[in-house]
Design an enzyme around this catalytic site. Sequence first.
Site, PDB file in Angstrom:
ATOM      1  N   GLU A  52      11.463  12.614 -17.965  1.00 38.42           N
ATOM      2  CA  GLU A  52      11.255  12.563 -16.521  1.00 38.42           C
ATOM      3  C   GLU A  52      10.375  13.724 -16.121  1.00 38.42           C
ATOM      4  O   GLU A  52      10.738  14.880 -16.320  1.00 38.42           O
ATOM      5  CB  GLU A  52      12.596  12.649 -15.794  1.00 38.42           C
ATOM      6  CG  GLU A  52      13.313  11.329 -15.797  1.00 38.42           C
ATOM      7  CD  GLU A  52      14.773  11.496 -16.135  1.00 38.42           C
ATOM      8  OE1 GLU A  52      15.317  12.566 -15.861  1.00 38.42           O
ATOM      9  OE2 GLU A  52      15.348  10.560 -16.700  1.00 38.42           O
ATOM     10  N   ASP A  63      18.835  19.257  -5.709  1.00 41.91           N
ATOM     11  CA  ASP A  63      18.730  20.135  -6.862  1.00 41.91           C
ATOM     12  C   ASP A  63      19.334  21.510  -6.622  1.00 41.91           C
ATOM     13  O   ASP A  63      19.265  22.057  -5.526  1.00 41.91           O
ATOM     14  CB  ASP A  63      17.253  20.295  -7.250  1.00 41.91           C
ATOM     15  CG  ASP A  63      16.724  19.033  -7.907  1.00 41.91           C
ATOM     16  OD1 ASP A  63      17.304  18.628  -8.928  1.00 41.91           O
ATOM     17  OD2 ASP A  63      15.778  18.443  -7.371  1.00 41.91           O
TER      18      ASP A  63
END
Lengths: 262, 395
Positions: A52, A63
């Site tokens: 990814e 995140d």
Amino acid sequence: MSQATTVPNRIKTRMADPKKVLSIYFTAGYPKLEDTTKVLQQLQDSGVDLVEIGLPFSDPLADGPTIQDSSTAALKNGMTTTLLFEQLKEIRKSIHIPLIIMGYFNPMLQYGVETFLAQCAAIGIDGIIMPDLPLAEYELHYKALFEKYGIKNIFLITPQTSEARIQAIDAASDGFIYLVSTASVTGSKSGFGTEQEAYFKRIAAMNLKNPLVVGFGIHDAHTFKQATTHTSGAIIGSAFIKTLTQEGLAGIDPFIKSLRPH
Amino acid sequence: MKKSYHVDENGYYGTFGGAYIPEMLFPNTEELRTQYLDIMNSEDFQEEFQALLKDYVGRPTPLYFSKRLSELYRTKIYLKREDLCHTGAHKVNNTIGQILMAKRLGKTRIIAETGAGQHGVATATVCALMGMECVVYMGAVDIKRQAPNVARMKMLGATVRAAESGSKTLKDATNEAIRDWINNPLNTHYIIGSVVGPHPYPDMVARFQSVISQEIKSQLLEKEGREYPDHVVACVGGGSNAAGAYYHFLDQEQVNIIAVEAAGKGIDTGESAATSALGKEGIIHGSKTLLMQTPDGQITEPYSISAGLDYPGVGPMHAHLFQSKRAEFISVTDQDAMAAGLLLSEMEGIIPAIETAHAFAIFENRPFKEDEIVVVNLSGRGDKDLNTYIDYFKL
């Protein structure tokens, strides 16, 4: 039929192989702007099955600090959507493993959703993960475009996702489902207990049409094994970024080899 | 179908709004979405909410005819005195509503974001009132700039956590609050301070603030014999005081809506927060709206002398009011806002928050007819801004 759909999608091909998928997330343009393709090459050489590529965003809500800091650094280095596509232009001459672009929806929206997908198809990107592009919006506005260009949209599910919604996500997916291991942002290091194992088992027992790949909280061989016992594979992000930060590109091979000791 | 400027059943104002959130937040917002209207409209909720607004917040706030400003600007200017609310601004209307909502949803822990600290103080206040745990996220830069409000929150029993990421200001504090919510999906309610965020937040916050225009209607009826003004004016950062002041006039098109944004040092200086002029459609904090961003879709840092207006987006309701031309958008520089703040202090004995001062600056350049009724939402008082006033005017 557009041209892109005549090439078999590499995600589908790889997922048909019973060997557990080791997937790595890294931020494009990190640690240095020109490292994107070097990191990719090293990951493939070290035996990674799927990558990814993180398109950095100024406000990455899902995140934790590790990936966020790498995104900030990559943006500071000068990474943009246009530049990433430029860096990846020739990538299929050397990289044959499936590639996914992971990011947040706003940069894709500003680039133009269709132009973005067309670029992905031209380069040979197999799928996209946009955590903040919700299922409803995807189905209403963008599904037809993803299908036109043969790009798989990968959805997340979490321990709190209802069974009905999992079924809906399974129906809308055609690649794999990203199983978020715990209620957390990326980079938590608590390890997996009986609760997670029960959750992995519960979802596996639903016999969904899409394979399951676990992400969030996987950082070593032990957690990789725990995550993949009942699923098809696992994704490592923050722990890999940490390795890159501390050891640079030389740290990639030993780190990847340590995840599958045999 | 009747044209409406309110939210539709999918959570959109025109093309703006929606819920662009990671899957981790879906159960939280879904729980809220399916229940907020039933809870808000229930009798016991309204009873408790109205009682607290009256006895704790001090509502209704006066609608004051400003004789001297009216003479100066040759029109009829009324001030809606939200500055007289407990904690000094309209923010508390929303935090009272949301904490009652959180209680009914069975939540035991409250989180919030804050920029200048006003929403943080309003949240810490209601958490103290209800005996609930409270964590407020605030940019590390803002913590240094707004020490008195940090101290207030601590006195009220809240934990103030520094957002050390990005530019370390309001948008980063909001990111951190959202991350906290992802990490604590079951026991925590996130009290967003403005009409921003994923559906149903913009609508829910607007409804809690709509008490402002509800009161304006009955107060105007009493003073002027009619329920609506010709113009309603409010400053817009995220846009919660404006949403409250406009709410009951949104679909009443004879009422002209005026939104005042912060031009900072000037729209073209690169140091501005005038989102309608500088923003493009995009996604911020879970909502599709107008926001300030680079051509590459990275969210940029706005600037205004007023900490409450330096948000890179506006709520989706306001984006729609702008795009549909329902509202008139005016931007005001730091300099003009500060002058207006001083003028209001000298002429009416009211020191406004600098956010609010922006709304008063429009009268210098925007003429109104003598018999027109102009209601300005005086959203907050200036105590918190005294240091900025002192530095600016060398007081």
